[in-house]
Enzyme design. Structure first.
Site, PDB file in Angstrom:
ATOM      1  N   GLU A 142       0.845  -1.207   0.000  1.00 35.27           N
ATOM      2  CA  GLU A 142       0.000   0.000   0.000  1.00 35.27           C
ATOM      3  C   GLU A 142       0.889   1.270   0.000  1.00 35.27           C
ATOM      4  OE1 GLU A 142      -2.042   0.258   3.762  1.00 35.27           O
ATOM      5  OE2 GLU A 142      -3.464   1.767   3.068  1.00 35.27           O
ATOM      6  N   LYS A 154      -9.369   2.321  -1.979  1.00 31.79           N
ATOM      7  CA  LYS A 154      -9.622   1.668  -0.680  1.00 31.79           C
ATOM      8  C   LYS A 154     -10.980   2.090  -0.114  1.00 31.79           C
ATOM      9  CE  LYS A 154      -7.098   0.979   3.709  1.00 31.79           C
ATOM     10  NZ  LYS A 154      -5.873   1.377   4.435  1.00 31.79           N
ATOM     11  N   CYS A 184      -5.119  -3.259   2.515  1.00 34.74           N
ATOM     12  CA  CYS A 184      -4.846  -3.259   3.952  1.00 34.74           C
ATOM     13  C   CYS A 184      -6.094  -3.425   4.829  1.00 34.74           C
ATOM     14  CB  CYS A 184      -4.049  -2.013   4.323  1.00 34.74           C
ATOM     15  SG  CYS A 184      -3.141  -2.263   5.881  1.00 34.74           S
ATOM     16  N   VAL A 234      -0.802  -2.794  10.579  1.00 33.33           N
ATOM     17  CA  VAL A 234      -0.370  -2.405  11.928  1.00 33.33           C
ATOM     18  C   VAL A 234      -0.937  -3.341  13.007  1.00 33.33           C
ATOM     19  CG1 VAL A 234       0.002   0.013  11.348  1.00 33.33           C
ATOM     20  CG2 VAL A 234      -2.248  -0.691  12.124  1.00 33.33           C
TER      21      VAL A 234
END
Ligand code: ACM
Length: 268
Positions: A36, A107, A140, A167
């Site tokens: 990304e 996204k 993501c 993350v």
């Protein structure tokens, strides 16, 4: 199918794209997926910075550099980039082949400060052909919303590519489940390292992976290495949606009981 895992330097678009291609040169694959926001980096600190790094999907740096590589190498690339379109900015991925840009995905589910910088995606989920394979794209944090992978699988995706800057530590595990529940291959291309910027620091989890329709990991990178990895994906496995002789995965669905999934109603 292959992924590149690496550590882009914030704001160094030309350098990041070249570094991605140098890593990709180490693998043989018809399609190579980069992370990304690969060209720009992740942690923006102002709208002006987003505007200065944003690219046009059809002739920005990502399209030009990866398009030239795709022509030279006669294969396809997917990579994330900040997109500028009609006065808005999107966290996007493009699919580029020897003939140029084939598709753009914006996204749908923006995370944290992305909600400040970007407009949520406004394009339909779609499936594109790369050779015999049908490819769907998600980015993501879309992993948290199983509707995305399910929709792509229902549209016929054999392989879902997943450029990421992950993350949450659960994400790679969840992608195994997305593979199993849809019987598709998943290619997660994650980044490593951290973006340490004046506005804050975000650390990324690496461990890019390719998973098969049974949930096996066909390849997995470490937490901190820059590398590229490829795996053979037997498309017949993804096209066989029978769980047992009498139980078809999609044929056994009961969508009339899932209506809430497509309404905006929130649980109390
Ligand atoms: C993320 O969606 N980059 C966490």
């Amino acid at each position: 199918m292959a992924f590149v895992q690496g550590r882009p330097r914030f704001g160094r678009s030309a350098e990041n794209l070249e570094r991605g291609l140098a890593l990709a040169a180490g693998v043989e694959a018809d399609l190579v997926v980069l992370p990304e926001l690969w060209s720009s980096g992740y942690v923006f600190s102002s709208h002006a910075e987003v505007a200065s790094l944003a690219e046009d999907a059809s002739n920005g740096a990502t399209a030009r550099v990866l398009g030239a590589a795709a022509r030279r190498e006669r294969r396809c690339y997917v990579a994330g980039f900040p997109e500028r379109h009609a006065g808005r900015f999107y966290n996007s991925a493009l699919l580029v082949g020897p003939g140029g840009v084939r598709a753009v995905y914006r996204k749908l589910h923006l995370f944290e400060m992305e909600r400040t910088w970007f407009t949520p995606g406004n394009l339909p989920l779609a499936v594109e052909r790369v050779g015999p394979a049908r490819i769907g794209m998600m980015i993501c944090f879309d992993w948290r919303f199983p509707e995305v992978a399910r929709s792509l699988a229902l549209k016929g995706a054999d392989v879902i590519v997943h450029p990421s800057n992950l993350v949450f530590p659960q994400a790679q595990q969840a992608m195994i489940t997305r593979s199993i529940e849809n019987r598709v291959f998943m290619v997660t291309a994650n980044r490593v390292g951290a973006d340490a910027r004046p506005i804050g620091t975000v650390r990324f989890t690496g461990q890019s992976q390719i998973t098969d329709p049974s949930g096996r990991r066909l390849g997995r990178a470490g937490r901190t290495v820059s590398c590229a990895m490829a795996a053979d994906c037997d498309l017949t496995e993804a096209r066989d949606k029978s769980l047992t002789a009498m139980t078809p995965l999609f044929g056994a669905r009961r969508p009339e009981h899932y209506r809430q999934l497509v309404s905006r109603t929130r649980p109390r």
